[in-house]
Design a protein around this motif. Structure first.
Motif, short mmCIF file in Angstrom:
data_model
loop_
_atom_site.label_atom_id
_atom_site.label_comp_id
_atom_site.label_asym_id
_atom_site.label_seq_id
_atom_site.Cartn_x
_atom_site.Cartn_y
_atom_site.Cartn_z
N ARG A 54 0.84 -1.20 0.00
CA ARG A 54 0.00 0.00 0.00
C ARG A 54 0.87 1.25 0.00
N ARG A 55 1.95 1.22 0.79
CA ARG A 55 2.88 2.37 0.83
C ARG A 55 3.63 2.51 -0.48
N LYS A 56 3.85 1.40 -1.17
CA LYS A 56 4.61 1.40 -2.42
C LYS A 56 3.71 1.39 -3.65
N ALA A 57 2.47 1.73 -3.51
CA ALA A 57 1.49 1.62 -4.59
C ALA A 57 1.89 2.39 -5.85
N HIS A 58 2.72 3.38 -5.72
CA HIS A 58 3.11 4.18 -6.89
C HIS A 58 4.09 3.43 -7.80
#
Length: 87
Positions: A54-58
């Motif tokens: 989720r934190r790395k979604a980009h």
């Protein structure tokens, strides 16, 4: 091995493993001793991996929840012999 199979970045993997260790310690009071510890710990790890993604979604390559669940189930079914091979 479960976390490493999902988080390919070494630094990210180390961060997730540390987060898993902290989460296991903090939530150990809710562990039901009548159930397998490994399955419970994998559930904690699965949640931490999801938070990481989720934190790395980009980023371009991200596992979806179904893939994380499938890998978690596969690792929970590993025998002791297979665990040694993964190590």
């Amino acid at each position: 091995a479960f976390v490493t199979s999902l988080v390919r970045d070494f630094q990210g993997r180390d961060d997730v493993l540390q987060d898993v260790a902290v989460a296991v310690i903090e939530s150990f009071g809710s562990y039901d001793t009548s159930r397998p510890f490994l399955a419970w710990a994998l559930g904690v790890a699965r949640n931490q991996v999801r938070l990481y993604f989720r934190r790395k979604a980009h980023e371009r390559i991200v596992f979806d929840s179904e893939a994380v669940d499938a890998l978690s189930a596969a690792f929970a079914e590993q025998s002791a012999e297979q665990d040694r091979a993964l190590d």
